[in-house]
Each structure stands twice: as C-alpha cells, then as structure tokens.
Write an enzyme that holds these catalytic residues in place. Structure first.
Site, PDB file in Angstrom:
ATOM      1  N   TYR A 222       4.413   7.244   9.672  1.00 20.44           N
ATOM      2  CA  TYR A 222       2.809   5.551   9.777  1.00 20.44           C
ATOM      3  C   TYR A 222       3.823   4.415   9.124  1.00 20.44           C
ATOM      4  O   TYR A 222       3.665   2.541   9.116  1.00 20.44           O
ATOM      5  CB  TYR A 222       1.717   6.001   8.964  1.00 20.44           C
ATOM      6  CG  TYR A 222       1.345   4.831   8.769  1.00 20.44           C
ATOM      7  CD1 TYR A 222      -0.659   4.584   9.803  1.00 20.44           C
ATOM      8  CD2 TYR A 222       0.738   3.914   7.589  1.00 20.44           C
ATOM      9  CE1 TYR A 222      -0.573   3.739   9.918  1.00 20.44           C
ATOM     10  CE2 TYR A 222      -0.268   3.000   7.490  1.00 20.44           C
ATOM     11  CZ  TYR A 222      -1.195   2.672   8.384  1.00 20.44           C
ATOM     12  OH  TYR A 222      -2.401   1.996   8.528  1.00 20.44           O
TER      13      TYR A 222
ATOM     14  N   HIS B  26       0.615  -1.125   0.011  1.00 19.41           N
ATOM     15  CA  HIS B  26       0.247   0.328   0.170  1.00 19.41           C
ATOM     16  C   HIS B  26       0.409   1.342   0.579  1.00 19.41           C
ATOM     17  O   HIS B  26       1.333   1.172   0.971  1.00 19.41           O
ATOM     18  CB  HIS B  26      -0.713  -0.165   1.037  1.00 19.41           C
ATOM     19  CG  HIS B  26      -2.027  -0.980   0.788  1.00 19.41           C
ATOM     20  ND1 HIS B  26      -3.538  -0.815   1.739  1.00 19.41           N
ATOM     21  CD2 HIS B  26      -2.242  -2.135   0.779  1.00 19.41           C
ATOM     22  CE1 HIS B  26      -4.310  -2.074   1.550  1.00 19.41           C
ATOM     23  NE2 HIS B  26      -3.601  -2.153   0.967  1.00 19.41           N
TER      24      HIS B  26
ATOM     25  N   LYS C 285       0.994   0.083  14.860  1.00 17.72           N
ATOM     26  CA  LYS C 285       2.897   0.486  15.503  1.00 17.72           C
ATOM     27  C   LYS C 285       2.927  -1.678  16.276  1.00 17.72           C
ATOM     28  O   LYS C 285       4.028  -1.476  16.565  1.00 17.72           O
ATOM     29  CB  LYS C 285       2.854   1.430  16.335  1.00 17.72           C
ATOM     30  CG  LYS C 285       2.772   2.118  14.891  1.00 17.72           C
ATOM     31  CD  LYS C 285       4.245   2.403  14.437  1.00 17.72           C
ATOM     32  CE  LYS C 285       4.123   3.195  13.020  1.00 17.72           C
ATOM     33  NZ  LYS C 285       4.253   2.356  11.732  1.00 17.72           N
TER      34      LYS C 285
ATOM     35  N   PRO D 282      -3.611   0.332  19.294  1.00 21.96           N
ATOM     36  CA  PRO D 282      -4.193  -0.615  17.660  1.00 21.96           C
ATOM     37  C   PRO D 282      -3.561   1.117  15.906  1.00 21.96           C
ATOM     38  O   PRO D 282      -3.844   0.677  15.211  1.00 21.96           O
ATOM     39  CB  PRO D 282      -4.630  -1.023  17.742  1.00 21.96           C
ATOM     40  CG  PRO D 282      -5.666  -0.567  18.606  1.00 21.96           C
ATOM     41  CD  PRO D 282      -4.940   0.000  19.277  1.00 21.96           C
TER      42      PRO D 282
ATOM     43  N   TYR E 291      -8.874   5.364   7.744  1.00 19.44           N
ATOM     44  CA  TYR E 291      -9.454   5.723   9.222  1.00 19.44           C
ATOM     45  C   TYR E 291     -10.181   7.332   9.232  1.00 19.44           C
ATOM     46  O   TYR E 291      -9.724   8.114   8.084  1.00 19.44           O
ATOM     47  CB  TYR E 291      -7.891   6.243   9.648  1.00 19.44           C
ATOM     48  CG  TYR E 291      -7.402   5.500   9.735  1.00 19.44           C
ATOM     49  CD1 TYR E 291      -5.944   4.721   8.696  1.00 19.44           C
ATOM     50  CD2 TYR E 291      -6.655   4.699  11.307  1.00 19.44           C
ATOM     51  CE1 TYR E 291      -5.299   4.172   9.320  1.00 19.44           C
ATOM     52  CE2 TYR E 291      -5.869   3.737  11.527  1.00 19.44           C
ATOM     53  CZ  TYR E 291      -4.761   3.657  10.774  1.00 19.44           C
ATOM     54  OH  TYR E 291      -3.731   1.996  10.527  1.00 19.44           O
TER      55      TYR E 291
HETATM   56  P1  FAD Z   1       1.745 -11.838  22.228  1.00 15.36           P
HETATM   57  O1  FAD Z   1       1.358 -11.996  20.222  1.00 15.36           O
HETATM   58  O2  FAD Z   1       0.963 -11.149  23.246  1.00 15.36           O
HETATM   59  O3  FAD Z   1       2.200 -12.787  21.990  1.00 15.36           O
HETATM   60  C1  FAD Z   1       2.979 -13.384  23.508  1.00 15.36           C
HETATM   61  C2  FAD Z   1       2.648 -14.783  23.482  1.00 15.36           C
HETATM   62  O4  FAD Z   1       3.041 -15.518  24.595  1.00 15.36           O
HETATM   63  C3  FAD Z   1       0.629 -15.260  23.272  1.00 15.36           C
HETATM   64  O5  FAD Z   1       0.662 -16.505  21.948  1.00 15.36           O
HETATM   65  C4  FAD Z   1       0.580 -15.860  24.819  1.00 15.36           C
HETATM   66  O6  FAD Z   1       0.014 -17.207  24.758  1.00 15.36           O
HETATM   67  C5  FAD Z   1       1.852 -16.125  25.832  1.00 15.36           C
HETATM   68  N1  FAD Z   1       2.762 -16.092  27.182  1.00 15.36           N
HETATM   69  C6  FAD Z   1       1.177 -15.640  27.669  1.00 15.36           C
HETATM   70  N2  FAD Z   1       1.713 -15.677  29.073  1.00 15.36           N
HETATM   71  C7  FAD Z   1       2.748 -16.609  29.264  1.00 15.36           C
HETATM   72  C8  FAD Z   1       3.385 -17.360  29.832  1.00 15.36           C
HETATM   73  N3  FAD Z   1       3.202 -16.951  31.657  1.00 15.36           N
HETATM   74  N4  FAD Z   1       4.087 -18.768  29.962  1.00 15.36           N
HETATM   75  C9  FAD Z   1       4.311 -19.132  27.826  1.00 15.36           C
HETATM   76  N5  FAD Z   1       3.981 -17.995  27.620  1.00 15.36           N
HETATM   77  C10 FAD Z   1       2.338 -16.950  28.240  1.00 15.36           C
HETATM   78  N6  FAD Z   1       0.389  -4.593  16.287  1.00 15.36           N
HETATM   79  C11 FAD Z   1       0.584  -3.872  14.482  1.00 15.36           C
HETATM   80  O7  FAD Z   1       1.707  -3.608  14.217  1.00 15.36           O
HETATM   81  N7  FAD Z   1      -0.277  -2.784  13.805  1.00 15.36           N
HETATM   82  C12 FAD Z   1      -1.561  -3.508  13.755  1.00 15.36           C
HETATM   83  O8  FAD Z   1      -2.600  -2.727  12.523  1.00 15.36           O
HETATM   84  C13 FAD Z   1      -1.707  -4.140  14.928  1.00 15.36           C
HETATM   85  N8  FAD Z   1      -3.337  -3.853  15.324  1.00 15.36           N
HETATM   86  C14 FAD Z   1      -4.268  -4.956  16.191  1.00 15.36           C
HETATM   87  C15 FAD Z   1      -5.297  -4.870  16.306  1.00 15.36           C
HETATM   88  C16 FAD Z   1      -5.561  -5.325  17.333  1.00 15.36           C
HETATM   89  C17 FAD Z   1      -7.188  -5.352  17.181  1.00 15.36           C
HETATM   90  C18 FAD Z   1      -5.007  -5.752  18.477  1.00 15.36           C
HETATM   91  C19 FAD Z   1      -5.772  -6.005  19.626  1.00 15.36           C
HETATM   92  C20 FAD Z   1      -3.703  -5.611  18.368  1.00 15.36           C
HETATM   93  C21 FAD Z   1      -2.640  -5.061  17.182  1.00 15.36           C
HETATM   94  N9  FAD Z   1      -1.537  -4.819  17.474  1.00 15.36           N
HETATM   95  C22 FAD Z   1      -1.267  -3.984  15.869  1.00 15.36           C
HETATM   96  C23 FAD Z   1      -0.490  -4.940  18.289  1.00 15.36           C
HETATM   97  C24 FAD Z   1      -0.088  -7.091  17.775  1.00 15.36           C
HETATM   98  O9  FAD Z   1      -0.875  -7.382  18.213  1.00 15.36           O
HETATM   99  C25 FAD Z   1       0.989  -7.313  19.426  1.00 15.36           C
HETATM  100  O10 FAD Z   1       1.904  -5.523  19.323  1.00 15.36           O
HETATM  101  C26 FAD Z   1       2.155  -8.481  19.468  1.00 15.36           C
HETATM  102  O11 FAD Z   1       1.231  -9.521  19.359  1.00 15.36           O
HETATM  103  C27 FAD Z   1       3.065  -8.376  19.862  1.00 15.36           C
HETATM  104  O12 FAD Z   1       3.646  -9.799  19.306  1.00 15.36           O
HETATM  105  P2  FAD Z   1       4.274 -10.228  21.101  1.00 15.36           P
HETATM  106  O13 FAD Z   1       5.099 -11.450  20.126  1.00 15.36           O
HETATM  107  O14 FAD Z   1       4.824  -9.708  21.585  1.00 15.36           O
HETATM  108  O15 FAD Z   1       3.214 -10.718  22.030  1.00 15.36           O
HETATM  109  C1  PHB Z   2      -5.838  -4.364  11.359  1.00 17.30           C
HETATM  110  O1  PHB Z   2      -5.986  -4.373   9.691  1.00 17.30           O
HETATM  111  O2  PHB Z   2      -6.389  -5.068  12.023  1.00 17.30           O
HETATM  112  C2  PHB Z   2      -5.575  -2.997  11.426  1.00 17.30           C
HETATM  113  C3  PHB Z   2      -5.028  -2.390  10.304  1.00 17.30           C
HETATM  114  C4  PHB Z   2      -4.391  -0.790  11.494  1.00 17.30           C
HETATM  115  C5  PHB Z   2      -4.545  -0.911  12.052  1.00 17.30           C
HETATM  116  C6  PHB Z   2      -4.929  -1.642  12.771  1.00 17.30           C
HETATM  117  C7  PHB Z   2      -5.595  -2.713  12.465  1.00 17.30           C
HETATM  118  O3  PHB Z   2      -4.501   0.017  12.190  1.00 17.30           O
END
Ligand code: FAD
Ligand code: PHB
Length: 390
Positions: free
Chosen positions: A385, A72, A297, A293, A201
């Site tokens: 962005y 994009h 980021k 979100p 957005y």
């Molecule tokens: P997580 O994905 O949370 O992974 C952590 C893992 O650790 C999980 O699998 C969990 O089960 C495990 N865990 C937890 N506790 C324990 C324990 N005690 N023992 C063993 N395992 C454990 N980010 C973007 O960059 N762009 C986006 O568009 C965006 N949109 C989003 C939309 C939504 C609705 C949400 C909720 C989040 C969004 N995010 C976005 C954020 C992104 O999803 C997270 O920042 C990302 O998942 C972080 O990855 P992580 O591996 O650090 O943590």
């Molecule tokens: C998504 O597609 O889930 C999404 C896209 C942009 C955002 C957050 C979530 O800022």
C-alpha cells in the site's frame, strides 16, 4: 515546430516528464487534446506514495502538497461490522502515504510548467505520431483548424488508456493482458467533514464502499455499482442511504451527508500492454497499464514510469548512453506487474462478485479473518500500500 521530446497527453505523466526534462535542460512540447479547464476539472486519485511525493519535490512543484497534503500512517479495512486498522507506519519501518488529490497535483504541475514557460499546446486535435521506426519521428496535429507538425527525437505516449499512442503500435509487436471486472465505482465528492481521519475500505454483502477525503471539509466516497450505471439514477438521498447501509454501524452513525458536488462512475479494469516501447515511441502511465482503483496505485505507477523514463532520457541526452532507454520497458513492467497483483488482490478481497455467492464469499471472509489475525499478512498489505521501491 521542433523540440527534443514530443509528449502526447497533458495528464500527470506528461506534466511530470516535461517538467523533469526541462530541469535537466532538455526541451519538450506537450500536446493535450482537451482544454486546460477540462483537465483541471477531473476528479480522480487521492493517495500518493512516497515515490510520487519525491518526484513532485524534484519537479519543484511540491510547495502546496507539503502544506495541504495529509500524511496518513494507517488505513482501515472493514468487513461487515468488523474493523481492522493496518498500521502502515509501524509495519513498514516508518513509511506513510499522503492524501492529496490528483486534481491539485495537476494544478500544481501546470503552474510549475507555466512558471518555466513550458510549451503546452492544449485542444490539439487529431494528434498522430509518424516515423517511429526511424530516428527522426514527428507528430502531426490540428490546432485552431490549422495543420501543424512537430519534429522531435522521441515521442512519449502519456495519453491515457484511450489515447492514440498505443494504437499505432502494430498488433504483432504488442501483447495485451486484460481483466474487466463486472462492476464499477460510483464516486461522490461532498463539502462535508470526512467520516474518519483515515481511509476506510469496506466490504459488505451488498458490495464495496470506500470512505476517502480531500481535506477537513471535503469528503470523497465510493460505492460499488454496475459497470454501466448511470450516475443520474443516484439521487443524493439514495447514495447516502446506501453508503450508510454498507458501512459498520458505528461509522455510519458518524457520517455527515450533504449535496454532492460531483458524481461519476468509473469502470474497473486491469490492463497491461507489453512492451512499453516501439522504436522511438515510449508509453508511460495509463497509456500502457490500468489497475482497478482499489489499491490506489494508478497515479503512483505513472510516477514510477516517469522516474525510470526521465532518467533514461537524461542519460541519453547527457552521455549518449542508451542503456536506460533499452531497459525502460522491462524495469517499468517489473514494478507494474506487482502493483497489478496487489490491486487485483484488494479488489478480489473487498468487492461483491456476482459469480461468487457461495464458496467465493467464504474465501473472502477467510482472507479477512487471516488478515485480522496475522501480522505477516498485514505487513504484506502495508508494504504494497505504501508502494514498493523503485
Ligand atoms: P491520464 O490522467 O489519463 O492523462 C492522459 C491525458 O492525455 C489526458 O489529459 C487526455 O485528455 C490526454 N489525451 C488522451 N488522448 C489524447 C490524444 N489523442 N491526443 C492528445 N492528448 C490526449 N490512482 C492512484 O494512484 N491512486 C488513487 O487513489 C486513484 N484513484 C482513482 C480513482 C478513480 C475514480 C479513477 C478513474 C482513477 C484513479 N486512479 C488512482 C488512477 C489515476 O487517476 C490514473 O492512473 C492517472 O490519471 C494516470 O495518469 P496519466 O497521465 O498516465 O493519464
Ligand atoms: C480517492 O480518494 O479518490 C481514492 C482513495 C483510495 C483509493 C481510490 C481512490 O484506493
């Protein structure tokens, strides 16, 4: 059981790290609390910065992303009936983002780990790090009812916001900064063609809405809702009707609706824990920081943490050089705080704040009008962005 690097959490942070270490000849074991099916079923982020894509390539897990990810070059902001396209590509000297779901990223990384016989222990219960202030840390956990022990050189906390890693750091060694927003996002995934080729957005007097996508026949939409909203209170009809109201009329007219494949509520929060190291424990990704979100980021910050941390660990193992480990927290936090600022700013611009009704609303409108009229303001948005440099 023994390994070099013990990783808690099998989300994107843990997966990327274990894969990059493996490719550098460093062993790791990943302990994940949930089942693989559960981890692969989560629907989260959708927008990948260039830096994230590069890490996927380095991890040897980019094949499907290159094929199915959509590049994009622009993103749209709507304010009531007004619309502005931010020309990401033109304003940043050719940088773009890629729309490719976190669900797919996770699937690709698990496939890459499996192909190299990476050790992932899922459904690992009661994971607990020990000995973090010495040089022989270890992890204890329960698998299939049996107590297990994993000895390692370092423990990496990739276990998300609700994980155990951050909680074992003594309170007087950790500072937390937090803002909880008085609303959440209600997300719907539907097997319908996206209303627009690029993301929209939208800020409306009733609240924020986002039109995103996962593919030519798969759409992802979000609506601002109460932080404690129960998604079951939202029938598909109610969701689509409300979304149509909150989008500019010409966009709403094109919206194709259909049954929701998934519906969930995410609360919005800004959070940073400092420093991201305690002895032999290093935090990465959501374990150390959360952004709302709105700026897309969260996942991308996890990737920059893993970029810094993987090269620091490789320097330590290959050359006995601890400089990267010693500067990891400061380097990562410098980038994290800039993304925190941008996510907070996007959130403030686009949501309805209960306390804002008079003055605050006018300021939001002025901010949008300024954005419409100023190339400098659009460039600042575009630069953030697409992702600030690592
Ligand atoms: P997580 O994905 O949370 O992974 C952590 C893992 O650790 C999980 O699998 C969990 O089960 C495990 N865990 C937890 N506790 C324990 C324990 N005690 N023992 C063993 N395992 C454990 N980010 C973007 O960059 N762009 C986006 O568009 C965006 N949109 C989003 C939309 C939504 C609705 C949400 C909720 C989040 C969004 N995010 C976005 C954020 C992104 O999803 C997270 O920042 C990302 O998942 C972080 O990855 P992580 O591996 O650090 O943590
Ligand atoms: C998504 O597609 O889930 C999404 C896209 C942009 C955002 C957050 C979530 O800022």
């Amino acid at each position: 059981m023994q390994t070099q690097v013990g990783i808690i959490g099998g989300g994107p942070s843990g997966l990327l790290l274990s894969q990059l270490l493996h490719l550098a000849g460093i062993s790791s074991v990943m302990l994940e609390r949930r089942s693989r099916a559960y981890v692969l079923g989560r629907i989260r982020a959708g927008v990948l910065e260039q830096g994230f894509q590069d890490l996927m390539r380095r991890a040897g897990a980019a094949q499907r992303m290159e094929r199915d990810g959509q590049v994009h070059g622009g993103v749209n902001i709507a304010y009531q009936e007004d619309r502005l396209r931010i020309d990401l590509e033109g304003l940043t000297g050719g940088k773009t983002v890629m729309v490719y779901g976190q669900t797919e990223v996770t699937r690709d990384l698990y496939a890459a780990r499996d192909a190299l016989d990476g050790v992932v222990i899922d459904e690992a219960e009661q994971v607990m790090p020990h000995g973090l202030e010495g040089d022989r840390p270890y992890l204890t956990f329960v698998k299939d009812g049996a107590a297990e022990r994993l000895d390692c050189d370092f423990v990496i906390g990739c276990d998300g916001f609700h994980g155990v890693s951050r909680s074992v750091i003594p309170a007087d060694r950790l500072q937390s900064f937090e803002r909880v927003y008085p609303f959440g996002w209600l997300g719907v995934l539907s097997a319908t063609p996206p209303v627009n080729e690029e993301l929209i957005y939208a800020r409306h007097d009733l609240g924020f809405a986002l039109c995103s996508l996962r593919g030519p026949q798969l759409s992802r939409y979000y609506l601002q809702c109460r932080a404690d909203e129960n998604p079951d209170n939202w029938s598909d009809e109610r969701f689509w009707a409300r979304l149509k109201t909150q989008l500019p009329a010409e966009v709403a007219a094109r919206l194709v609706t259909g049954p929701a494949l998934e519906k969930s509520v995410a609360p919005l929060r800004s959070f940073v824990a400092e420093p991201m190291r305690w002895g032999r424990l290093f935090l990465a990704g959501d374990a150390a920081h959360i952004v709302p979100p709105t700026g897309a980021k969260g996942l991308n910050l996890a990737a920059s943490d893993i970029h810094y941390l993987s090269s620091a660990l490789i320097d330590w193992y290959k050359r006995g050089d601890s400089a990267g480990l010693d500067s990891y927290s400061a380097r990562a936090l410098a980038r994290i705080w800039k993304a925190e600022r941008f996510s907070w700013w996007m959130t403030a611009l686009l949501h309805r704040f209960p306390e804002n009704e008079g003055f605050g609303n006018r300021i939001q409108r002025a901010e949008f009008d300024y954005l419409m009229s100023s190339k400098a303001a659009q460039t600042a948005l575009a630069e953030n962005y697409v992702g600030l440099p690592y």
